[in-house]
Design an enzyme around this catalytic site. Structure first.
Site, PDB file in Angstrom:
ATOM      1  N   ARG A   1     -63.803 -61.074  98.415  1.00  0.00           N
ATOM      2  CA  ARG A   1     -63.708 -60.108  99.504  1.00  0.00           C
ATOM      3  C   ARG A   1     -62.246 -59.848  99.824  1.00  0.00           C
ATOM      4  O   ARG A   1     -61.433 -60.780  99.853  1.00  0.00           O
ATOM      5  CB  ARG A   1     -64.420 -60.614 100.757  1.00  0.00           C
TER       6      ARG A   1
ATOM      7  N   CYS B   1     -62.023 -61.842  93.318  1.00  0.00           N
ATOM      8  CA  CYS B   1     -63.225 -61.043  93.063  1.00  0.00           C
ATOM      9  C   CYS B   1     -64.257 -61.265  94.164  1.00  0.00           C
ATOM     10  O   CYS B   1     -65.442 -60.992  93.960  1.00  0.00           O
ATOM     11  CB  CYS B   1     -63.843 -61.426  91.714  1.00  0.00           C
TER      12      CYS B   1
ATOM     13  N   GLU C   1     -61.225 -49.697 100.689  1.00  0.00           N
ATOM     14  CA  GLU C   1     -61.781 -49.172  99.442  1.00  0.00           C
ATOM     15  C   GLU C   1     -62.342 -47.772  99.660  1.00  0.00           C
ATOM     16  O   GLU C   1     -63.077 -47.564 100.631  1.00  0.00           O
ATOM     17  CB  GLU C   1     -62.887 -50.112  98.925  1.00  0.00           C
TER      18      GLU C   1
ATOM     19  N   HIS D   1     -63.811 -52.768  92.299  1.00  0.00           N
ATOM     20  CA  HIS D   1     -64.944 -53.479  92.906  1.00  0.00           C
ATOM     21  C   HIS D   1     -66.200 -53.355  92.043  1.00  0.00           C
ATOM     22  O   HIS D   1     -67.271 -52.964  92.522  1.00  0.00           O
ATOM     23  CB  HIS D   1     -65.218 -52.947  94.316  1.00  0.00           C
TER      24      HIS D   1
END
Length: 350
Positions: free
Chosen positions: A258, A256, A287, A306
């Protein structure tokens, strides 16, 4: 004297949060202009030379006319913006790091950039724990099967069941604001917590719940490895195929932090081969995740878009932390979270 402030919020850290926080924390007569950026409905991306930004240079330049201060989460502070906005003296970015600012150019122009470390630590820690539990107990897979009309009793086979956190060993790679909270949550559930963080001399108030160890030791001993490091040249790619192979068979990896920290292809390979029991990720090297990515099709890989830091408290914290530094600036006090202190020594235009 009236100080013009631009609140360049978005659909998460809203302008009203910035304005309310500034009125509570900043002295004097403030005049507000507002700009609403399209994130998160529209993904952030690269704008000119800065990353993870929302909106355009043109809109920001226009909105900044006459503003001495800007508070934002995603607006792009580029060299072009700085050159076009000579009145600007403080740019507050309500994120854990000022990735959407050209700090070198800001320093040259005498514009201080402040940011909001720890704003989402509570939310991210809770999301990390949620992903760990979801992976260990196969919650997404069993839910999906059930709503699809399949009652999968075979998940109760010994080989298919997961393990409890009570008595398990969990390794945290990185122990900043998020990692420290995760450590305490896990310890409260009866897990043994290992920590690897080369920037720590000791664990301080975590000494009663965790053990500081080298990375190789953590990988060999932990049944769950959770990543909490910042992405730097030293940490990029730090968990690759060799490190995953060193993990115990049947273990779990969670990220959680990078996407740059981890080799996702190697993680998918390890889950597919059965070396890893499962993996759970909230961050990715690209992303949104590209269509056709193995992350979307590999069994026992859990993904969320994210949003580990997404909570109402995070948005409020973000605005408050930045507003407090705006107040310090207006009172002539040192900034608490300044990313480019050299800017404070650059003479301002008369």
């Amino acid at each position: 004297m009236t100080t013009r402030v631009l609140a360049a919020g978005d659909l998460f850290v809203r302008n009203r949060l910035f304005i309310d926080a500034l009125r509570a924390a900043a002295p004097g007569d403030l005049e507000f202009a507002e700009l609403t950026l399209p994130w998160p409905v529209e993904p952030f991306g690269r704008v000119a030379e800065v990353d993870e930004a929302s909106g355009t240079e043109e809109r920001l330049i226009e909105a900044l006319r006459g503003a001495r201060i800007c508070v934002t989460q995603m607006a792009p502070l580029t060299r072009r913006v700085l050159e076009a906005c000579p009145d600007l003296e403080l740019f507050g970015i309500s994120r854990g790091g000022p990735v959407n600012a050209n700090l070198e150019a800001a320093t040259e122009h005498g514009v201080a950039v402040c940011y909001a470390p720890g704003r989402n630590a509570g939310a991210t820690a809770e999301h990390t724990l949620a992903l760990i539990l979801a992976a260990v107990r196969r919650i997404p897979q069993t839910h999906g099967d059930l709503v699809a009309g399949q009652w999968r009793g075979d998940y109760y086979r010994y080989e298919a069941v997961g393990f409890e956190l009570l008595g398990s060993t969990v390794g945290l790679v990185g122990c900043g604001a998020v990692g420290r909270r995760v450590a305490r949550m896990l310890a409260a559930l009866g897990a043994k917590v290992l920590v690897h963080d080369p920037y720590l001399d000791g664990l301080g108030d975590l000494a009663d719940v965790a053990e500081l160890v080298p990375l190789d030791d953590l990988l060999a001993r932990a049944q769950i490895v959770s990543l909490h490091a910042r992405a730097t040249p030293q940490t990029t790619g730090m968990i690759g195929a060799a490190q995953i192979a060193a993990m115990a068979p049947g273990s779990i990896i969670v990220n959680c932090a990078r996407g740059a920290l981890l080799d996702y292809e190697a993680a998918c390979d390890a889950v597919e081969s059965g070396h890893l029991f499962a993996a759970a990720f909230d961050v990715f090297p690209e992303e949104p995740i590209p269509a056709g990515s193995r992350l979307l099709t590999t069994p026992n890989v859990i993904v969320t878009p994210h949003l580990a830091g997404a909570s109402k408290q995070t948005a409020a914290n973000a605005a408050r932390i930045i507003a407090e530094d705006v107040g310090r600036h207006l009172r002539g006090e040192p900034l608490l979270h300044c990313a480019n202190p050299g800017a404070l020594t650059v003479p301002r235009p008369a």
